[in-house]
Design a protein around this motif. Structure first.
Motif, PDB file in Angstrom:
ATOM      1  N   VAL A  73       0.844  -1.196   0.000  1.00 50.96           N
ATOM      2  CA  VAL A  73       0.000   0.000   0.000  1.00 50.96           C
ATOM      3  C   VAL A  73       0.889   1.258   0.000  1.00 50.96           C
ATOM      4  O   VAL A  73       1.453   1.642   1.010  1.00 50.96           O
ATOM      5  CB  VAL A  73      -0.974  -0.003   1.202  1.00 50.96           C
ATOM      6  CG1 VAL A  73      -1.832   1.268   1.207  1.00 50.96           C
ATOM      7  CG2 VAL A  73      -1.886  -1.222   1.129  1.00 50.96           C
ATOM      8  N   ILE A  74       1.015   1.862  -1.175  1.00 54.89           N
ATOM      9  CA  ILE A  74       1.925   2.995  -1.380  1.00 54.89           C
ATOM     10  C   ILE A  74       1.484   4.219  -0.569  1.00 54.89           C
ATOM     11  O   ILE A  74       2.303   5.032  -0.149  1.00 54.89           O
ATOM     12  CB  ILE A  74       1.991   3.385  -2.880  1.00 54.89           C
ATOM     13  CG1 ILE A  74       2.247   2.158  -3.752  1.00 54.89           C
ATOM     14  CG2 ILE A  74       3.034   4.457  -3.146  1.00 54.89           C
ATOM     15  CD1 ILE A  74       3.588   1.538  -3.615  1.00 54.89           C
ATOM     16  N   GLN A  75       0.194   4.322  -0.366  1.00 51.51           N
ATOM     17  CA  GLN A  75      -0.343   5.481   0.358  1.00 51.51           C
ATOM     18  C   GLN A  75       0.327   5.649   1.725  1.00 51.51           C
ATOM     19  O   GLN A  75       0.663   6.750   2.131  1.00 51.51           O
ATOM     20  CB  GLN A  75      -1.859   5.256   0.416  1.00 51.51           C
ATOM     21  CG  GLN A  75      -2.640   5.706   1.546  1.00 51.51           C
ATOM     22  CD  GLN A  75      -3.973   4.871   1.591  1.00 51.51           C
ATOM     23  OE1 GLN A  75      -4.232   4.032   0.739  1.00 51.51           O
ATOM     24  NE2 GLN A  75      -4.769   5.105   2.587  1.00 51.51           N
ATOM     25  N   GLN A 131       4.676   3.792 -10.362  1.00 52.12           N
ATOM     26  CA  GLN A 131       3.520   4.048 -11.229  1.00 52.12           C
ATOM     27  C   GLN A 131       2.225   4.246 -10.449  1.00 52.12           C
ATOM     28  O   GLN A 131       1.145   4.219 -11.021  1.00 52.12           O
ATOM     29  CB  GLN A 131       3.334   2.862 -12.210  1.00 52.12           C
ATOM     30  CG  GLN A 131       4.360   2.798 -13.320  1.00 52.12           C
ATOM     31  CD  GLN A 131       4.441   4.082 -14.130  1.00 52.12           C
ATOM     32  OE1 GLN A 131       3.417   4.667 -14.482  1.00 52.12           O
ATOM     33  NE2 GLN A 131       5.653   4.555 -14.402  1.00 52.12           N
ATOM     34  N   SER A 132       2.319   4.453  -9.142  1.00 52.96           N
ATOM     35  CA  SER A 132       1.088   4.587  -8.359  1.00 52.96           C
ATOM     36  C   SER A 132       0.462   5.956  -8.605  1.00 52.96           C
ATOM     37  O   SER A 132       1.073   6.815  -9.241  1.00 52.96           O
ATOM     38  CB  SER A 132       1.400   4.454  -6.864  1.00 52.96           C
ATOM     39  OG  SER A 132       2.075   5.604  -6.414  1.00 52.96           O
ATOM     40  N   ILE A 133      -0.738   6.177  -8.050  1.00 49.31           N
ATOM     41  CA  ILE A 133      -1.376   7.483  -8.256  1.00 49.31           C
ATOM     42  C   ILE A 133      -0.663   8.585  -7.485  1.00 49.31           C
ATOM     43  O   ILE A 133      -0.979   9.755  -7.636  1.00 49.31           O
ATOM     44  CB  ILE A 133      -2.872   7.490  -7.874  1.00 49.31           C
ATOM     45  CG1 ILE A 133      -3.065   7.114  -6.409  1.00 49.31           C
ATOM     46  CG2 ILE A 133      -3.684   6.606  -8.771  1.00 49.31           C
ATOM     47  CD1 ILE A 133      -4.422   7.568  -5.882  1.00 49.31           C
ATOM     48  N   PHE A 134       0.293   8.219  -6.637  1.00 54.23           N
ATOM     49  CA  PHE A 134       1.025   9.226  -5.878  1.00 54.23           C
ATOM     50  C   PHE A 134       2.305   9.676  -6.597  1.00 54.23           C
ATOM     51  O   PHE A 134       3.054  10.490  -6.080  1.00 54.23           O
ATOM     52  CB  PHE A 134       1.409   8.686  -4.494  1.00 54.23           C
ATOM     53  CG  PHE A 134       0.208   8.404  -3.635  1.00 54.23           C
ATOM     54  CD1 PHE A 134      -0.498   9.435  -3.046  1.00 54.23           C
ATOM     55  CD2 PHE A 134      -0.226   7.111  -3.436  1.00 54.23           C
ATOM     56  CE1 PHE A 134      -1.616   9.191  -2.272  1.00 54.23           C
ATOM     57  CE2 PHE A 134      -1.344   6.853  -2.667  1.00 54.23           C
ATOM     58  CZ  PHE A 134      -2.043   7.895  -2.077  1.00 54.23           C
ATOM     59  N   LYS A 135       2.565   9.125  -7.772  1.00 56.24           N
ATOM     60  CA  LYS A 135       3.865   9.373  -8.416  1.00 56.24           C
ATOM     61  C   LYS A 135       4.124  10.865  -8.676  1.00 56.24           C
ATOM     62  O   LYS A 135       5.226  11.344  -8.477  1.00 56.24           O
ATOM     63  CB  LYS A 135       4.031   8.541  -9.690  1.00 56.24           C
ATOM     64  CG  LYS A 135       3.096   8.881 -10.816  1.00 56.24           C
ATOM     65  CD  LYS A 135       3.406   8.022 -12.032  1.00 56.24           C
ATOM     66  CE  LYS A 135       2.673   8.472 -13.264  1.00 56.24           C
ATOM     67  NZ  LYS A 135       1.216   8.342 -13.220  1.00 56.24           N
ATOM     68  N   ASP A 136       3.077  11.594  -9.100  1.00 62.34           N
ATOM     69  CA  ASP A 136       3.298  13.011  -9.408  1.00 62.34           C
ATOM     70  C   ASP A 136       3.382  13.862  -8.145  1.00 62.34           C
ATOM     71  O   ASP A 136       4.206  14.774  -8.063  1.00 62.34           O
ATOM     72  CB  ASP A 136       2.195  13.519 -10.343  1.00 62.34           C
ATOM     73  CG  ASP A 136       2.273  12.844 -11.694  1.00 62.34           C
ATOM     74  OD1 ASP A 136       3.405  12.597 -12.152  1.00 62.34           O
ATOM     75  OD2 ASP A 136       1.228  12.534 -12.281  1.00 62.34           O
ATOM     76  N   GLU A 137       2.517  13.543  -7.171  1.00 58.09           N
ATOM     77  CA  GLU A 137       2.592  14.264  -5.891  1.00 58.09           C
ATOM     78  C   GLU A 137       3.967  14.028  -5.271  1.00 58.09           C
ATOM     79  O   GLU A 137       4.585  14.944  -4.733  1.00 58.09           O
ATOM     80  CB  GLU A 137       1.506  13.776  -4.922  1.00 58.09           C
ATOM     81  CG  GLU A 137       0.145  14.434  -5.118  1.00 58.09           C
ATOM     82  CD  GLU A 137      -0.692  13.732  -6.181  1.00 58.09           C
ATOM     83  OE1 GLU A 137      -0.147  12.816  -6.856  1.00 58.09           O
ATOM     84  OE2 GLU A 137      -1.872  14.086  -6.348  1.00 58.09           O
ATOM     85  N   PRO A 177       2.714  16.296 -15.112  1.00 58.29           N
ATOM     86  CA  PRO A 177       1.758  16.738 -16.146  1.00 58.29           C
ATOM     87  C   PRO A 177       1.080  18.057 -15.768  1.00 58.29           C
ATOM     88  O   PRO A 177       0.866  18.336 -14.588  1.00 58.29           O
ATOM     89  CB  PRO A 177       0.727  15.598 -16.187  1.00 58.29           C
ATOM     90  CG  PRO A 177       1.386  14.444 -15.542  1.00 58.29           C
ATOM     91  CD  PRO A 177       2.373  14.991 -14.567  1.00 58.29           C
TER      92      PRO A 177
END
Lengths: 237, 184
Positions: free
Chosen positions: A157-159, A188-194, A220
């Motif tokens: 769990v990357i979060q 590649q998780s949804i946290f990558k950009d944050e 992006p």
């Protein structure tokens, strides 16, 4: 109404039950404004469902091919590139103008609050919610201790890992923050950009401004994060 | 059923040969129309593509039936779309185009108006979805396309509860934008 507004999506998808459902429907019957909001969200949900499963992107590919066969039948290479270049320049100008006019005024170095998972009371992860409360009270070390227990239980769990990284940032422990956030930023998780954004903040604080700039450029441009990254980039430049 | 219903079927089936036929037959007419009304060749092709996509969305509604020639219907959809672009960008007078758009060839026009209005609302929602942050777009799109949300959460490295919470927030942001756009 705010806590019920959080449950609209669950209601639409049929996930609400028991007391939550009764409370929601009572409110729905009494409050016209709330009813209209639910109606609108239902309509938007229906549209998304219809459009995202419609096969439009496949059709667009065929249209694009057919268009190109027609359009460029007699044109040379230079003529083909010319309109694309014009469109690209116009897009760049529009984008630059947009950023100039609508940049967000958020504090660029401020940490985001840690998000609760509670959607319905009974399902909350008590340990996680405690970590949320501690983090949001800036008790970063205590929050991190709980998060580390959760990471041991659920290493995928990357979060949890993301918030551990941010907790170091909150304590201005730049090296530790960088170490934790790098893995997430490269993933590649949804946290990558944050993670890229806050890693850039951490690197900047360590005097590694060029690395920070390179990271910010990879974020992006859409959404609030994109605007925030652009603003920070301007500040660093 | 009109004989030109076949063109609707080409779009509906994503038949590449049929689609090429549509371009061969109608693209010149549409591009010329747009060029005669303050647009460029590229504008013409863009309007044609977007109109064909709109017709495709209408065609997947089960009771859509063409009652006039495909060329006339396509022309009508393109004119309305271009008129909206001109009005939005406040480019050049559009009186002539408006007159021809208001001219209706048969009595299906009211039904078409409703369908075009629906498609326009749908297009607006999809355009607003693209203005959300990347993680919100990813969450909404994946949750709509994939059945098992637990698996989505797992592949995104987040808990199922967190995914649901984020999805609720993302949908709320989108709905707020939709509400503000004034079309709904």
């Amino acid at each position: 109404m705010e806590h019920l507004a959080d449950k609209i999506q669950d209601y639409i998808e049929g996930h609400l039950e028991g007391q939550d459902l009764i409370e929601f429907e009572n409110h729905l019957n009494q409050d016209i404004e709330f009813r209209n909001l639910v109606k609108l969200q239902k309509e938007v949900h229906g549209i998304l469902n219809k459009r995202l499963t419609s096969g439009e992107s496949d059709l667009r590919e065929s249209l694009f091919l057919a268009e190109n066969k027609m359009k460029y039948r007699k044109k040379g290479i230079f003529q083909r590139l010319q309109p694309l270049m014009a469109v690209a320049s116009a897009a760049c100008l529009l984008f630059a103008g947009y950023l100039f006019l609508f940049s967000p005024s958020d504090n660029l170095y401020e940490l985001p609050s840690m998000q609760s998972e509670i959607v319905r009371g009974q399902e909350s992860n008590e340990q996680y919610e405690e970590a949320v409360q501690l983090y949001n009270k800036q008790s970063y070390a205590e929050s991190r201790a709980i998060l580390n227990i959760l990471i041991e239980k659920e290493p995928d769990v990357i979060q949890y890992q993301y918030y551990v990284g941010l907790s170091y940032l909150g304590e201005q422990k730049w090296l530790e923050a960088s170490e934790k956030l790098t893995t997430i930023a490269e993933g590649q998780s949804i946290f990558k950009d944050e993670a890229k954004y806050y890693l850039a903040v951490s690197l900047d604080k360590q005097g590694k401004t060029s690395d920070a700039i390179a990271l910010l450029k990879m974020i992006p441009s859409q959404g609030d994060l994109g605007k925030k990254a652009e603003k920070l980039l301007k500040k660093m430049n | 059923m009109h004989i030109d219903q076949i063109y609707i079927k080409y779009l509906k089936d994503n038949n590449s040969e049929g689609i090429q036929l549509i371009y061969n037959k109608y693209s010149k007419q549409i591009v010329t129309l747009i060029q005669q009304n303050s647009g460029s060749e590229d504008d013409g092709y863009d309007i044609l593509q977007e109109s064909l996509v709109d017709i495709y969305h209408m065609s997947i509604e089960k009771d859509f039936e063409l009652t006039t020639s495909f060329g006339a219907f396509l022309g009508l959809v393109c004119k309305r779309k271009w008129l909206n672009v001109l009005k939005k960008n406040q480019r050049m007078p559009v009186t002539n185009l408006e007159k021809s758009v208001l001219y209706v060839e048969d009595d299906s026009s009211q039904a078409w108006d409703e369908m075009l209005e629906t498609v326009n609302r749908e297009n607006t929602v999809m355009a607003l979805l693209d203005t959300l942050g990347e993680s919100c777009q990813q969450i909404i799109k994946r949750c709509m396309l994939e059945k098992h949300q637990e698996k989505i959460a797992e592949s995104m490295g987040i808990s199922y509860a967190y995914l649901r919470k984020k999805k609720s927030e993302c949908m709320a942001s989108l709905v707020k934008k939709v509400k503000e756009c004034g079309l709904f």
